[in-house]
Write an enzyme that holds these catalytic residues in place. Structure first.
Site, PDB file in Angstrom:
ATOM      1  N   CYS A  24      11.893 -38.087  33.990  1.00 34.15           N
ATOM      2  CA  CYS A  24      12.887 -37.032  33.771  1.00 34.15           C
ATOM      3  C   CYS A  24      12.936 -36.667  32.293  1.00 34.15           C
ATOM      4  CB  CYS A  24      14.266 -37.483  34.244  1.00 34.15           C
ATOM      5  SG  CYS A  24      14.958 -38.819  33.253  1.00 34.15           S
ATOM      6  N   CYS A  27      13.712 -39.479  29.889  1.00 31.98           N
ATOM      7  CA  CYS A  27      12.560 -40.332  29.572  1.00 31.98           C
ATOM      8  C   CYS A  27      11.761 -39.719  28.426  1.00 31.98           C
ATOM      9  CB  CYS A  27      11.654 -40.491  30.785  1.00 31.98           C
ATOM     10  SG  CYS A  27      12.437 -41.227  32.221  1.00 31.98           S
ATOM     11  N   ASP A 444      -7.482  -3.887  16.141  1.00 29.62           N
ATOM     12  CA  ASP A 444      -8.604  -3.505  15.286  1.00 29.62           C
ATOM     13  C   ASP A 444      -9.339  -2.372  16.007  1.00 29.62           C
ATOM     14  OD1 ASP A 444     -10.761  -3.706  13.338  1.00 29.62           O
ATOM     15  OD2 ASP A 444     -11.886  -4.626  14.970  1.00 29.62           O
ATOM     16  N   ASP A 643     -11.704  -8.906  16.785  1.00 30.85           N
ATOM     17  CA  ASP A 643     -12.886  -9.658  17.224  1.00 30.85           C
ATOM     18  C   ASP A 643     -13.836 -10.050  16.109  1.00 30.85           C
ATOM     19  OD1 ASP A 643     -13.863  -7.099  16.650  1.00 30.85           O
ATOM     20  OD2 ASP A 643     -15.476  -7.295  18.129  1.00 30.85           O
ATOM     21  N   ASP A 647     -11.364  -9.950  10.882  1.00 33.41           N
ATOM     22  CA  ASP A 647     -10.082  -9.940  11.590  1.00 33.41           C
ATOM     23  C   ASP A 647      -9.378 -11.303  11.539  1.00 33.41           C
ATOM     24  OD1 ASP A 647     -10.372  -7.290  12.383  1.00 33.41           O
ATOM     25  OD2 ASP A 647     -11.470  -7.843  14.203  1.00 33.41           O
TER      26      ASP A 647
END
Length: 757
Positions: A24, A27, A444, A643, A647
């Site tokens: 739980c 814990c 981009d 990409d 970037d």
């Protein structure tokens, strides 16, 4: 960590432990407090669903694991990922089998008690018959024996873990169950063997309650374990994509070997219809490979010598032979699994609220139970002791915070696994929450909104030259250029099957243009300013060049022997998916922006076609970061999609960095989310996953909190004086178990999340 020894050395790094025995949210809090108390630990997070702890700091791995184990939660250093996953899976199956065994024993021992007591409550005739067949003292003795066997057998785990936790002032769910059942069982023993010490009206037994609580909690845990197993099914499916055997080409013949025995440089053959066993590069053959299990894209991709293959993808009709380029944890498939596991182990900001509540929750429950006990003893009429015991036990049982602990991590597990199957990798779990909060997404341009593969679009000759002459001369010069747009001219000449001409004396004028001699004629190619520097008049084509630029094309002048010969235009086509994605994002109220290093006219032309109003152009990588920072001051959350290498800084600076998987490794490493395919539809899909996940988490937390807020007063007996409604400990245990199963079931709905292709 590559080995246990390296994990054990003192170093400021990230260490992972596998932790068993947590049931739980309390814990989780207990383990996190133990970890935080260890020397050198700077940050510690524990995930209940994955049973994994992540520690950052200068720590000694073995001692940290021992400290957690000593607290009652067996822990081991997470070393070899594949081996640990296999061991975890094996232990989960063993745990489920052990739970089944315990549930069976508990049900067999509890059922006689439950049936007898329930039947006697339902019918006075049965009550009288039972008193005749087995008088009350004898019946209670049998029930005492059976319930004791239940508590000391299947229920032993609650006392083994719960009572020490209470002693260490860190009570958890096990503590609540232990105290609740011991109270019901102990009072019943007292009433059975020393009834003379109790008021006559208070001599009742609750053996069936004690036994049924253990029985129902165990059933709930069994259902939980099975449901938690389903949350990791997507990850298991990914792991199973890689075939176990491969056909290695050795000494001019094929031999079947285990995939794991392949090493870098091995040559492997793949026959039609077989899966690619491991990552590599095609050395011979042609085929189409279905990569949907990695990228989510349904169309097969053509493969030829020099192309990259990914382990786990499916070869279709052709025969391929390839060289192994990655093995073990370095393969794409292994890295996908690692990324998903990393995201699953993360804590979302919203989890901080849950942690704060659960930290104080169990102690508050004990206080509520004590108030319930004392209140009924003080205010109740005759029979107050029985009501006090029953209601206090019901409060302890109903309040177990299992559902709270499972609300967030189970949703994350299911969502990230489902997204990974469709080629969307959440490398950082926090992105699941922050992406939903995004109010601006910046893209981009080159390679993201556009194809990233420039093409020649226009040729305009003047002064007696022909289009074929222009293309032939231009291609001869551009073959030696490294400019990204030069390939468009060369490829166009190849497409028209023009014979390549030799060029000499090639010269680059940085930022201006290029020149070379072709057939003893001096050819210049470049921008307007290049012609101006050569004193060549380009006025005749100036308006056309401006027109091309306004259309998003990049114009180049061509001059031959100091005479203007014509104009060519190159454009990077906009991706087919860009228009729809931008429109749908705007329809959702998200502002779309574009940032690029390209010239302003070209950028504005692309932005106009896509109806993007926020544009930053002609900037270097640092300028992209500054643009992101500027938007962050105006918008709640800013995401960036890119990409390229340039970037990477912007991806890192954004609240959520989204990299296209076709991009560079540096860009992908800087991103929070990686899209394994080129299509921008996955930006919408990632956003949808984020929205669905956060909605699911909010639903889970709502029901978990409401469940406790509403039922704790009912369990305490608040309705009894007015309506005679009392929540028995048995019903409380059933409701508590069902609350966890409800949360898990709700999280599993995310497996049905739909995606745009």
């Amino acid at each position: 960590m590559s080995s246990q020894s390296s994990a054990s050395r003192h170093s400021r790094s990230t260490l992972q432990l596998t932790v068993e025995g947590m049931s739980c949210a309390s814990c989780v809090g207990r383990v996190e407090r133990v970890l935080a108390a260890q020397p050198g630990v700077e940050q510690a997070t524990v995930n209940l669903a994955t049973e994994r702890a992540t520690i950052v700091g200068e720590v000694e791995g073995e001692s940290v694991a021992q400290a957690v184990t000593a607290a009652g939660y067996p822990a081991k250093i997470f070393v070899d990922a594949a081996q640990t996953r296999a061991l975890q899976q094996q232990k989960k199956q063993q745990h489920i089998q052990a739970l089944k065994h315990n549930v069976l024993i508990a049900v067999v021992l509890t059922l006689p008690i439950f049936l007898v007591e329930m039947a006697m409550h339902l019918s006075h005739d049965i009550d009288r018959w039972m008193d005749h067949v087995l008088p009350t003292p004898g019946r209670w003795h049998v029930e005492a024996l059976l319930s004791t066997l239940v508590l000391l057998g299947p229920g032993r785990q609650f006392y083994r873990l719960g009572l020490p936790a209470l002693w260490h002032r860190a009570p958890d769910m096990n503590t609540l169950v232990a105290i609740g059942t011991l109270a019901a069982w102990g009072y019943s023993l007292f009433a059975t063997f020393t009834p003379q010490w109790l008021p006559a009206q208070s001599v009742h037994v609750y053996y069936e309650a004690a036994a049924m609580i253990v029985c129902l909690v165990l059933i709930g845990r069994l259902l939980e374990a099975r449901a938690k197993g389903k949350t990791s099914q997507a990850l298991q499916r990914l792991l199973q994509l890689q075939p176990n055997v491969a056909h290695r080409w050795h000494n001019e013949q094929s031999e079947e070997v285990a995939t794991e025995s392949l090493v870098l440089g091995d040559i492997v053959e793949v026959r039609p219809g077989e899966k690619i066993p491991i990552d590599g590069e095609v050395v011979s053959g042609n085929s189409h490979v279905e990569e949907s299990m990695i990228t989510g894209e349904p169309l097969a991709v053509r493969k030829k010598p020099g192309d990259v293959l990914t382990g786990g993808t499916l070869n279709q009709q052709g025969y391929l032979r390839f060289q192994v380029t990655a093995t073990g944890e370095q393969t794409v498939l292994a890295q996908i699994v690692q990324a998903v596991e990393q995201a699953q182990a993360a804590k979302l900001p919203i989890q901080g609220l849950v942690d704060k509540i659960t930290l104080r929750f169990v102690p508050v429950v004990f206080v509520a139970a004590l108030i319930t006990l004392l209140g009924w003893l003080y205010f109740a009429p005759q029979g107050g002791i029985s009501l006090a015991i029953v209601n206090a036990v019901a409060v302890l049982i109903i309040a177990c915070p299992c559902a709270m602990g499972l609300a967030t991590p189970t949703s994350i597990m299911v969502a990230t696994g489902r997204a990974a199957e469709k080629g969307i990798l959440f490398r950082q779990g926090q992105a699941l929450q922050q992406l939903r909060e995004t109010t601006l997404i910046a893209f981009d341009k080159t390679g993201t909104l556009t194809e990233g593969r420039p093409a020649l679009t226009d040729i305009q000759p003047v002064n007696g030259f022909t289009a074929q002459q222009l293309l032939t001369y231009a291609a001869a010069v551009e073959r030696y250029s490294e400019h990204p747009l030069a390939s468009a001219v060369v490829n166009a000449a190849k497409a028209q099957q023009l014979d390549p001409l030799p060029a000499t004396d090639f010269t680059t004028n940085s930022g201006m243009g290029v020149s070379a001699k072709v057939n003893e004629r001096l050819v210049h190619i470049g921008a307007q300013r290049y012609l101006d520097s050569l004193a060549i008049d380009g006025t005749a084509l100036k308006s056309l060049a401006t027109q091309y630029a306004e259309q998003g094309k990049t114009p180049f002048y061509i001059a031959i022997d100091q005479q203007l010969a014509g104009l060519v235009a190159v454009a990077d086509p906009i991706k087919a998916s860009s228009q729809a994605v931008v429109s749908q994002l705007q329809a959702q109220g998200i502002t779309v922006a574009m940032v690029t290093g390209d010239n302003r006219l070209t950028a504005q032309a692309v932005a106009k076609q896509l109806a993007i109003s926020e544009v930053v152009a002609d900037v270097k990588p640092q300028g992209k970061v500054e643009a992101i920072q500027g938007w962050q001051q105006r918008f709640t959350r800013v995401s960036f999609v890119g990409d390229g290498i340039n970037d990477a800084p912007a991806l890192a600076a954004a609240d959520v960095g989204i990299a296209l998987g076709s991009g560079t490794d540096i860009a992908i490493e800087s991103a929070d989310v990686v899209l394994m395919s080129d299509t921008l539809n996955n930006v919408l899909n990632a956003l949808h996953v984020s929205q669905a996940t956060m909605t699911n988490i909010h639903q889970n937390l709502f029901w978990a909190f409401i469940y406790n807020l509403v039922l704790i007063p009912v369990a305490a007996g608040a309705l009894y004086p007015y309506f005679g409604i009392q929540l028995s400990p048995i019903l409380a245990a059933g409701a508590m178990a069902l609350s966890s199963v409800f949360v898990l079931g709700n999280a599993l709905r995310l497996k049905r999340t739909t995606f745009i292709h």
